[in-house]
Design a protein around this motif. Sequence first.
Motif, short mmCIF file in Angstrom:
data_model
loop_
_atom_site.label_atom_id
_atom_site.label_comp_id
_atom_site.label_asym_id
_atom_site.label_seq_id
_atom_site.Cartn_x
_atom_site.Cartn_y
_atom_site.Cartn_z
N ILE A 125 0.84 -1.20 0.00
CA ILE A 125 0.00 0.00 0.00
C ILE A 125 0.88 1.25 0.00
CG2 ILE A 125 -2.09 -0.97 1.02
CD1 ILE A 125 -1.19 -0.02 3.75
N HIS A 126 0.53 2.20 -0.87
CA HIS A 126 1.40 3.37 -0.98
C HIS A 126 0.67 4.67 -1.24
CE1 HIS A 126 0.95 3.45 -5.35
NE2 HIS A 126 0.85 2.14 -5.22
N CYS A 127 -0.62 4.66 -1.51
CA CYS A 127 -1.29 5.92 -1.82
C CYS A 127 -2.78 5.85 -1.50
CB CYS A 127 -1.07 6.31 -3.28
SG CYS A 127 -2.01 5.27 -4.42
N SER A 128 -3.46 6.96 -1.75
CA SER A 128 -4.88 7.04 -1.39
C SER A 128 -5.73 6.07 -2.20
CB SER A 128 -5.39 8.46 -1.57
OG SER A 128 -5.23 8.87 -2.90
N HIS A 129 -5.26 5.69 -3.40
CA HIS A 129 -6.02 4.72 -4.19
C HIS A 129 -5.97 3.34 -3.54
CE1 HIS A 129 -5.24 7.86 -7.29
NE2 HIS A 129 -6.52 7.62 -7.51
N CYS A 130 -4.81 2.99 -3.04
CA CYS A 130 -4.66 1.72 -2.33
C CYS A 130 -5.58 1.73 -1.10
CB CYS A 130 -3.23 1.53 -1.84
SG CYS A 130 -2.00 1.51 -3.16
N GLU A 131 -5.55 2.85 -0.39
CA GLU A 131 -6.37 2.99 0.81
C GLU A 131 -7.85 2.82 0.48
OE1 GLU A 131 -5.50 6.55 2.95
OE2 GLU A 131 -7.25 6.36 4.25
#
Length: 67
Positions: A12-18
Amino acid sequence: MSETMTYTVPAIHCSHCEAAIKREVEPIDGVKSVEVDLEHKLVRISGDGLEDPALRAAIDEAGFEVA
Ligand SMILES: [Cu+2]
């Protein structure tokens, strides 16, 4: 009784992953909150009667592997 489960999800690395993880995990029975810590690669899920296999399956469904 409320409980919290924490998973390490290295990818996980960004708001899309979140958003992808929340979309899969939030609808699960008993889940009250899903907190994604991008800095530490952690997903904290709080709720009642949480079932580990269902939570892991949802994270997997979102396209991520639990470490
Ligand atoms: Cu991302």
